[in-house]
Enzyme design. Structure first.
Site, PDB file in Angstrom:
ATOM      1  N   ASP A  12       0.802  -1.229   0.000  1.00 28.37           N
ATOM      2  CA  ASP A  12       0.000   0.000   0.000  1.00 28.37           C
ATOM      3  C   ASP A  12       0.832   1.275   0.000  1.00 28.37           C
ATOM      4  OD1 ASP A  12      -2.209  -1.694   0.145  1.00 28.37           O
ATOM      5  OD2 ASP A  12      -2.168  -1.688   2.339  1.00 28.37           O
ATOM      6  N   LYS A  15       1.840   2.010  -5.071  1.00 28.55           N
ATOM      7  CA  LYS A  15       2.395   1.422  -6.304  1.00 28.55           C
ATOM      8  C   LYS A  15       1.473   1.675  -7.495  1.00 28.55           C
ATOM      9  CE  LYS A  15       2.468  -2.590  -4.258  1.00 28.55           C
ATOM     10  NZ  LYS A  15       2.119  -2.201  -2.874  1.00 28.55           N
ATOM     11  N   ALA A  38      -3.780  -8.101  -3.391  1.00 30.78           N
ATOM     12  CA  ALA A  38      -3.343  -6.745  -3.744  1.00 30.78           C
ATOM     13  C   ALA A  38      -4.557  -5.857  -4.004  1.00 30.78           C
ATOM     14  CB  ALA A  38      -2.476  -6.794  -4.994  1.00 30.78           C
ATOM     15  N   GLY A  39      -4.402  -4.586  -3.675  1.00 32.27           N
ATOM     16  CA  GLY A  39      -5.402  -3.585  -4.029  1.00 32.27           C
ATOM     17  C   GLY A  39      -4.651  -2.350  -4.454  1.00 32.27           C
ATOM     18  N   HIS A  40      -4.648  -2.069  -5.746  1.00 35.63           N
ATOM     19  CA  HIS A  40      -3.863  -0.957  -6.286  1.00 35.63           C
ATOM     20  C   HIS A  40      -4.813   0.116  -6.793  1.00 35.63           C
ATOM     21  CE1 HIS A  40      -0.316  -3.940  -7.065  1.00 35.63           C
ATOM     22  NE2 HIS A  40      -0.640  -3.819  -5.795  1.00 35.63           N
ATOM     23  N   GLN A 221       2.204  -6.150  -2.928  1.00 37.01           N
ATOM     24  CA  GLN A 221       2.671  -6.184  -1.529  1.00 37.01           C
ATOM     25  C   GLN A 221       3.961  -5.366  -1.390  1.00 37.01           C
ATOM     26  OE1 GLN A 221       1.700  -9.669  -2.884  1.00 37.01           O
ATOM     27  NE2 GLN A 221      -0.268  -8.771  -2.469  1.00 37.01           N
TER      28      GLN A 221
END
Ligand code: GDP
Ligand code: IMO
Ligand code: MG
Length: 421
Positions: A12, A15, A38-40, A221
């Protein structure tokens, strides 16, 4: 040109924003590890996109690839393609390729992740997306690959062999074994939808590099969540460091031109595990509120703390960064003085480098230096020299501590809120 970009902390770091920004100069953007843990976040204009599997270059002309080291939940991927379609962005097989060998996250992996976590005495705080159990199956050679899912008879034969084993495992963990077979018809459908996207990612990348095209590998990550080098066992189940991009993607290390680290101007962590500079009180709340520090994937509040130079230094060693993008500097506005952790006191000694084991890191007491803060709103700055002297000083101090050039400073979530140093 082959550039690898990774998170330097606990994920977080921003990225997604930096990948979106850089992608405008790249022909291909490729994810190499992790999954929809992941959460982008990518924000362009008034639109916000929270991406879990599709590379963050989706708003540019780049081709997108998902490599064979990624664990893919087909249901989530198809939803993401649909979400983008409803926003007017078409993710066709010409735009997106997924490796034939990408591992499929099955519902039993998700169930086992949840059941195992419930039973752990020391919780990890996983995202409950089945990531670890999908990687277990890759290593034990019991995985379902995208190639299997896309060929109905192969998939049904694989499931015939695996189902009894998975049912026993779920029963053992106290769960409902029906989850294993109930989902099979849906998954044959997902295989048919994703079949046209199948490609050989390693081959595509090597051909592209042979033709002098630009390839950006997007990490998920962060360094300290790496399965081997991270704060075990509070880590994710893949290798998050830059070197692994080569191995996961099938591109030789001699091809690498740049390694960019994304570093948040303070530190956050979601889930359990050591975080020496964590601020549980007022400062922690302030950072969480100002930085919107709530998980992109699970919505959990992120734990927040001061910038931790020993951990960042280790990330520099693990990744050999050639440049750094420093994000969320704007979030520190109004905090004065700002603290930077420059070392740890541990067993009567002061160290500039973190101890190897999590049990030791838990016992480290941060040693802080205080630097001057600033009050002016910096989110509209257009040039690094527009920043107040104290904000410039903070950036230079971090640069000194890490020994790597800070090339980009981000002062807000939007694409244009960025300064090139
Ligand atoms: P990732 O997982 O590394 O891509 O990061 P996330 O998207 O999960 O979390 C980063 C959050 O910070 C997102 O909500 C971004 O929109 C936001 N963000 C990124 N850069 C900046 C910045 O420079 N300033 C502020 N205020 N927010 C940012
Ligand atoms: P991005 O790519 C922050 C954390 C989880 C948990 C640990 C293991 O958005 O930076 P897992 O579900 O992977 O088995 O959980 O890793 N975690 C992340 N934390 N950002 C992420 O991804 C994360 N992906 C996993 O919270 O502590
Ligand atoms: Mg994230």
């Amino acid at each position: 040109m082959f550039t690898i970009l990774t998170g330097a902390q606990f994920g977080d770091e921003g990225k997604g924003k930096i990948v979106d920004l850089l992608s405008q100069d790249y022909d291909i953007v490729v994810r190499f590890q992790g999954g929809n843990n992941a959460g982008h976040t990518v924000i362009v204009g008034d639109d916000t996109y929270k991406l879990h599997l599709i590379p963050s270059g989706v708003l540019t002309d780049a081709r997108l690839l998902i490599g064979p080291g990624v664990v893919v939940d087909p249901r989530v991927l198809i939803q993401e393609i649909e979400m983008l379609k409803s926003a007017g962005i078409r993710v066709t097989p010409e735009k997106l390729g997924i490796d034939a060998k990408a591992s499929i996250i099955m519902p039993y992996h998700i169930e086992m992740d949840k059941l195992r976590e419930q039973r752990r005495t020391q919780k990890i705080g996983t995202t409950a997306r089945g990531i670890g159990f999908a990687y277990i199956d890759k290593i034990s050679r019991d995985e379902v690959r995208l190639a299997d899912l896309a060929h109905k008879n192969d998939f049904l034969a694989t499931m015939d062999e695996l189902a009894p084993q998975k049912e026993r495992a779920i029963l053992d963990l106290g769960g409902d074994p029906d989850v294993v077979r109930d989902s099979i018809p849906d998954y044959t459908g997902y295989g048919a939808i994703l079949k046209p996207y199948i490609t050989d990612v390693s081959y595509e990348l090597n051909i592209a590099l042979n033709h002098d095209m630009n390839v950006l590998a997007e990490g998920a990550q962060g360094a300290h969540l790496d399965i081997i080098h991270g704060t075990q066992k509070y880590v994710t189940s893949s290798s998050t460091v830059a070197g692994s991009a080569c191995a996961y993607l099938g591109v030789g290390p001699k091809r690498v031109d740049q390694v960019i680290g994304v570093v948040k101007a303070y530190i956050t962590r979601v889930g359990e595990g050591p975080l020496p500079t964590e601020q549980a009180g007022e400062i922690g709340d302030l950072l969480r509120e100002a930085g919107g520090e709530f998980g992109t994937t699970t919505g959990r509040p992120r734990r927040c703390g001061w910038f931790d130079a020993p951990l960042a230094r280790k990330a520099v060693y693990l990744n050999a960064y050639t440049g750094i993008a420093l994000t969320k500097l704007d979030v520190l506005t109004g905090i004065d003085p700002i603290r930077i952790c420059i070392g740890y006191e541990f067993d009567g000694q002061c160290n500039e480098y973190p101890p190897e084991l999590s049990s030791e890191l838990e016992r480290c007491v941060p040693v802080y230096e205080e630097v001057e803060g600033w009050d002016q709103d910096i989110s509209g700055a257009e040039d690094f020299s527009d920043l107040p002297a104290a904000a410039q000083g903070y950036v230079h101090r971090i640069e000194d501590l890490l020994g790597v050039t800070i090339q980009i400073v981000s002062v807000g979530p939007k694409r244009e809120q960025v300064l090139f140093v």
